[in-house]
Design an enzyme around this catalytic site. Structure first.
Site, short mmCIF file in Angstrom:
data_model
loop_
_atom_site.label_atom_id
_atom_site.label_comp_id
_atom_site.label_asym_id
_atom_site.label_seq_id
_atom_site.Cartn_x
_atom_site.Cartn_y
_atom_site.Cartn_z
N ARG A 69 10.35 -11.87 -10.21
CA ARG A 69 10.63 -12.85 -11.04
C ARG A 69 9.61 -12.92 -12.29
O ARG A 69 8.32 -12.47 -11.78
CB ARG A 69 10.73 -14.42 -10.52
CG ARG A 69 11.90 -14.30 -9.49
CD ARG A 69 11.87 -15.48 -8.75
NE ARG A 69 10.70 -15.57 -7.94
CZ ARG A 69 10.17 -16.64 -7.09
NH1 ARG A 69 11.00 -17.63 -7.00
NH2 ARG A 69 8.98 -16.49 -6.49
N ASN A 112 -1.75 13.03 -3.62
CA ASN A 112 -2.85 13.42 -4.54
C ASN A 112 -3.16 15.00 -4.28
O ASN A 112 -3.59 15.69 -5.14
CB ASN A 112 -4.05 12.38 -4.12
CG ASN A 112 -4.21 11.44 -5.23
OD1 ASN A 112 -3.88 11.36 -6.41
ND2 ASN A 112 -4.80 10.31 -4.74
N GLU A 125 -4.72 2.29 -4.19
CA GLU A 125 -3.34 2.16 -4.01
C GLU A 125 -2.74 1.21 -3.50
O GLU A 125 -1.65 1.05 -2.98
CB GLU A 125 -2.81 3.58 -3.32
CG GLU A 125 -3.18 3.45 -1.85
CD GLU A 125 -4.42 3.70 -1.28
OE1 GLU A 125 -5.39 3.28 -1.89
OE2 GLU A 125 -4.55 3.82 -0.03
N HIS A 178 -4.57 14.66 -8.63
CA HIS A 178 -4.70 13.18 -9.11
C HIS A 178 -4.20 12.73 -10.27
O HIS A 178 -3.67 11.30 -10.01
CB HIS A 178 -6.22 13.09 -9.41
CG HIS A 178 -7.08 11.89 -9.08
ND1 HIS A 178 -7.43 11.10 -10.03
CD2 HIS A 178 -7.34 11.76 -7.89
CE1 HIS A 178 -7.93 10.03 -9.24
NE2 HIS A 178 -7.99 10.41 -8.09
N ASP A 186 0.88 -1.33 -0.08
CA ASP A 186 -0.11 0.02 0.22
C ASP A 186 0.81 1.30 -0.19
O ASP A 186 1.84 1.30 0.86
CB ASP A 186 -0.88 0.02 1.37
CG ASP A 186 -1.74 1.00 1.23
OD1 ASP A 186 -3.14 0.78 1.07
OD2 ASP A 186 -1.42 2.20 1.57
N ILE A 187 0.60 1.97 -0.91
CA ILE A 187 1.38 3.26 -1.12
C ILE A 187 1.09 4.18 -0.01
O ILE A 187 0.14 4.41 0.75
CB ILE A 187 1.25 4.16 -2.32
CG1 ILE A 187 1.45 3.34 -3.56
CG2 ILE A 187 1.90 5.48 -2.29
CD1 ILE A 187 1.18 4.04 -5.00
N ASP A 209 -1.95 9.11 -10.40
CA ASP A 209 -1.84 8.06 -11.43
C ASP A 209 -0.72 7.70 -11.79
O ASP A 209 -0.24 6.32 -11.88
CB ASP A 209 -2.90 8.45 -12.54
CG ASP A 209 -4.31 8.51 -11.96
OD1 ASP A 209 -4.61 7.99 -11.01
OD2 ASP A 209 -5.14 8.79 -13.08
N1 LIG Z 1 -4.47 9.21 -8.29
C1 LIG Z 1 -5.35 8.29 -7.70
N2 LIG Z 1 -5.84 8.22 -6.43
C2 LIG Z 1 -6.68 7.10 -6.01
C3 LIG Z 1 -6.79 6.08 -6.79
N3 LIG Z 1 -7.64 5.31 -5.88
C4 LIG Z 1 -7.65 5.69 -4.59
N4 LIG Z 1 -6.82 6.75 -4.69
C5 LIG Z 1 -6.51 7.72 -3.72
O1 LIG Z 1 -5.67 7.16 -2.66
C6 LIG Z 1 -6.15 7.96 -1.26
C7 LIG Z 1 -5.68 6.63 -0.22
O2 LIG Z 1 -5.73 7.43 0.90
P1 LIG Z 1 -5.67 6.79 2.38
O3 LIG Z 1 -6.49 5.31 2.35
O4 LIG Z 1 -6.05 7.79 3.24
O5 LIG Z 1 -4.13 6.29 2.50
P2 LIG Z 1 -2.82 7.15 2.43
O6 LIG Z 1 -3.10 8.74 2.55
O7 LIG Z 1 -1.75 6.42 1.79
O8 LIG Z 1 -2.30 7.04 4.12
P3 LIG Z 1 -1.41 5.86 4.78
O9 LIG Z 1 -2.09 4.25 3.86
O10 LIG Z 1 -1.69 5.71 5.97
O11 LIG Z 1 -0.15 5.75 4.37
C8 LIG Z 1 -7.50 8.54 -1.39
O12 LIG Z 1 -7.02 10.01 -1.19
C9 LIG Z 1 -7.99 7.87 -2.72
O13 LIG Z 1 -8.86 8.94 -3.18
C10 LIG Z 1 -6.38 6.44 -8.13
O14 LIG Z 1 -6.89 5.31 -9.04
N5 LIG Z 1 -5.82 7.30 -8.69
#
Ligand SMILES: Nc1nc2c(ncn2[C@@H]2O[C@H](COP(=O)(O)OP(=O)(O)OP(=O)(O)O)[C@@H](O)[C@H]2O)c(=O)[nH]1
Length: 608
Positions: free
Chosen positions: A518, A494, A529, A499, A486-487, A503
């Site tokens: 591999r 974002n 994400e 956004h 998970d990013i 992406d």
């Molecule tokens: N650009 C983009 N953003 C996305 C996509 N799918 C989900 N997101 C965004 O990813 C974000 C995920 O945020 P959170 O779940 O709060 O997690 P986070 O900010 O990475 O925080 P941690 O996981 O705790 O590090 C949300 O703002 C979603 O709107 C996508 O396909 N493209």
């Protein structure tokens, strides 16, 4: 008048008449009264002493023990760990007290051995463990002092060592009493005092949880238990373990056991982790509600879409309320919303085109009407001219004009008709196209196994790959490690860079993960994400090595966005697939490890 109390050995009988000596009967009566006042049993020795006191005779010197008997008593007292007060009671001839002290000091040798074994274990652990307050030098010093100070009394030694290790364990600042244990003689009470009782009661009693604390432990357990979710098998196990621990608390032998304390600590740790994860789930639910509300507000003009979304959410949640279900519903709503927004934009466009068409058709019809209106006037005029025509030539001229005009009107009507038909056909085609587009979107989401943005497998592709891999694993008996990535802080990325950059970050990470694995491995975008990797024939340790290496690479690499460096990091949870379980179950476990990785600082991998 009654004689004063026996203190000081003064007679207790009424004063005799001057010169008259008390009779033996009076003395005997007074001796009995004295025994009663002193609450002494009427043994021959006590009676004799009381009689002498009443008669005014000085008591004979205490008999004392012969020196050999004294040596035996001393050694016995030392062996029993009874220390000075037993010795004192024996020397003073307080046999009942001596008897009580000896009974209290009697212990089952097996229990004593067990007590010492546990204590030594704690000391060894305590010496190894680091502490802020208790440095190893300080530990050594205090241990030395306790050993020197309590050498002659095993029970006291055991008690002091136990206190000392407890303060090491809590890393509480060294208390005077535990760091510098005074020698035994300093703490031993004066002869006959009661402060020595705990020492004689034995180390096992000292270690047992005092009754008020037992009640506190019960209250705390009762407070924690309702917070544990009822539908989780791990909680069922936690509850039954709790019942066992509470039972053991009632049992003296177990309650004194350090192992039981360890079990309690383990239980509390497990309960805490579960509740933490539960808390995390609640915050995810909160986000989900936000997403849903946004979706509902956006789509409010069309009830059927709202219904569709609610239906999907309902059926997903029916699968069970796990952290993953909530997240997948959240992703689903997010994706559905953007898809529906796309379809709606196209539908609006088609509607505008249709509106234009209708407008031009109305214009054509209007023009035709005007034209046919004019034609109608012309016909009237031609009729007048025909009526008034007096020569054949003039009549032929009028008819010719009339035929010409009729032909022209006819052709114009035909042309308008054709145009109207063409425009009608175009409107039909547009409607068909909108339907095709909607069907295409539907097909894309259900049939295609590649994620369009990142070009790695999507959820469907992952399920296909998992089916192949888990069949292979069952045949070969080799491990299959599953990782959930998970990013980190993606929302912030974002929000700050947009956004589209988000992406790009998703694409960048997908490619980096693919490059690090591999060809036989699978990487899939699970949603939002979040990515899943399937690593056949790989232990969790090996999987962690791969992911940690990738995390380091990403920390040193970045992608450029408008001349700015964008760092992308991820956290990962890794687990081993257990034969027979569903992918969702494996991912739930990986999700717990992922949560641990996020909780403990991000940009790292944890194993569950
Ligand atoms: N650009 C983009 N953003 C996305 C996509 N799918 C989900 N997101 C965004 O990813 C974000 C995920 O945020 P959170 O779940 O709060 O997690 P986070 O900010 O990475 O925080 P941690 O996981 O705790 O590090 C949300 O703002 C979603 O709107 C996508 O396909 N493209």
């Amino acid at each position: 008048m009654d004689a004063p109390s026996s203190a000081g050995g003064r007679p207790t009988m009424p004063a005799p008449l001057a010169g008259a000596a008390p009779t033996p009967a009076q003395l005997a009566k007074a001796a009995l009264r004295r025994l009663a006042q002193e609450r002494l049993e009427p043994t021959p020795e006590n009676y004799q002493r009381a009689y002498r006191a009443e008669a005014g005779e000085s008591a004979p010197a205490e008999p004392g023990l012969p020196s050999t008997a004294q040596r035996v008593v001393d050694r016995l007292a030392q062996q029993a760990g009874a220390a000075p007060e037993l010795l004192d009671a024996v020397q003073q001839g307080r046999w009942e007290q001596a008897d009580r002290l000896l009974t209290a000091s009697e212990q089952d040798p097996a229990a004593q051995a067990q007590g010492w074994a546990t204590l030594i274990g704690r000391i060894v652990k305590g010496v190894e463990r680091g502490g802020r307050q208790w440095t190893s030098g300080r530990k050594k010093d205090s241990l030395q002092r306790v050993l020197t100070g309590s050498r002659g009394a095993p029970a006291v030694l055991q008690q002091r060592l136990s206190q000392l290790t407890a303060s090491w364990e809590s890393d509480a600042p060294p208390a005077e009493s535990s760091e510098v244990a005074p020698p035994l003689a300093e703490t031993a009470p004066a002869a006959g005092g009661s402060a020595a009782a705990p020492v004689l009661a034995g180390a096992a009693d000292d270690q047992r949880l005092p009754a008020p604390w037992q009640a506190v432990v019960r209250d705390l357990s009762n407070a924690v238990t309702p917070a544990l979710p009822v539908d989780d098998p791990r909680c069922v196990r936690l509850r039954s373990r709790l019942d066992e621990l509470l039972l053991a608390l009632d049992d003296e032998a177990d309650a004194a056991d350090e192992e039981l304390a360890d079990d309690w600590r383990g239980w509390a740790g497990d309960a805490q982790r579960l509740l933490d994860h539960r808390q995390h789930l609640v915050s995810q639910l909160h986000d989900l509600c936000g997403e849903l509300t946004g979706g509902l507000a956006d789509l409010a003009e069309d009830g059927s879409w709202v219904q569709g979304q609610c239906e999907v959410m309902r059926s997903k949640l029916q699968e069970g309320l796990t952290s993953r279900t909530v997240r997948s519903v959240s992703h689903l709503l997010h994706a559905t919303r953007s898809q529906q927004q796309g379809v709606r934009a196209q539908r609006n466009q088609a509607r505008e085109v249709l509106k234009g068409l209708i407008n031009s058709m109305l214009q054509e019809i209007g023009e035709l009407g005007a034209r046919t209106g004019r034609f109608h006037d012309s016909i009237g005029r031609y009729a007048d001219v025909i009526e008034q025509a007096d020569t054949l030539e003039s009549l032929a001229g009028v008819v010719k004009d009339l035929v010409e005009e009729t032909k022209s009107v006819q052709s114009q009507v035909g042309q308008t008709q054709q145009r109207l038909q063409a425009e009608h056909a175009e409107a039909d085609q547009l409607q068909v196209r909108v339907r095709e587009l909607e069907a295409e979107l539907q097909r894309l989401s259900t049939e295609v196994s590649t994620d369009q943005l990142t070009e790695v497998a999507n959820r469907r592709g992952l399920i296909q790959a998992f089916e192949t891999e888990h069949a292979r694993t069952q045949r070969s008996g080799r491990e299959l490690s599953v990782g959930l990535l998970d990013i980190d802080n993606f929302k912030k990325l974002n929000d700050t860079l947009g956004h589209q950059t988000g992406d790009q970050a998703l694409k960048f990470l997908a490619q980096k993960v693919k490059q690090a694995l591999r060809p036989m491995d699978t990487v899939a975008r699970y949603g939002g994400e979040e990515f899943v990797v399937l690593l056949p024939e790989t232990t969790t340790e090996e999987a962690c090595v791969v992911l940690t290496r990738l995390q380091r690479t990403l920390t040193a690499n970045f992608f450029m966005h408008e001349d700015r460096q964008v760092f992308v990091t991820f956290s990962a949870g890794v687990t081993l697939y257990r034969p027979g379980e569903r992918l969702e179950e494996t991912l739930d476990r990986a999700d717990e490890a992922l949560y641990e990785a996020k909780r403990t600082g991000k940009n790292r991998s944890c194993v569950a």
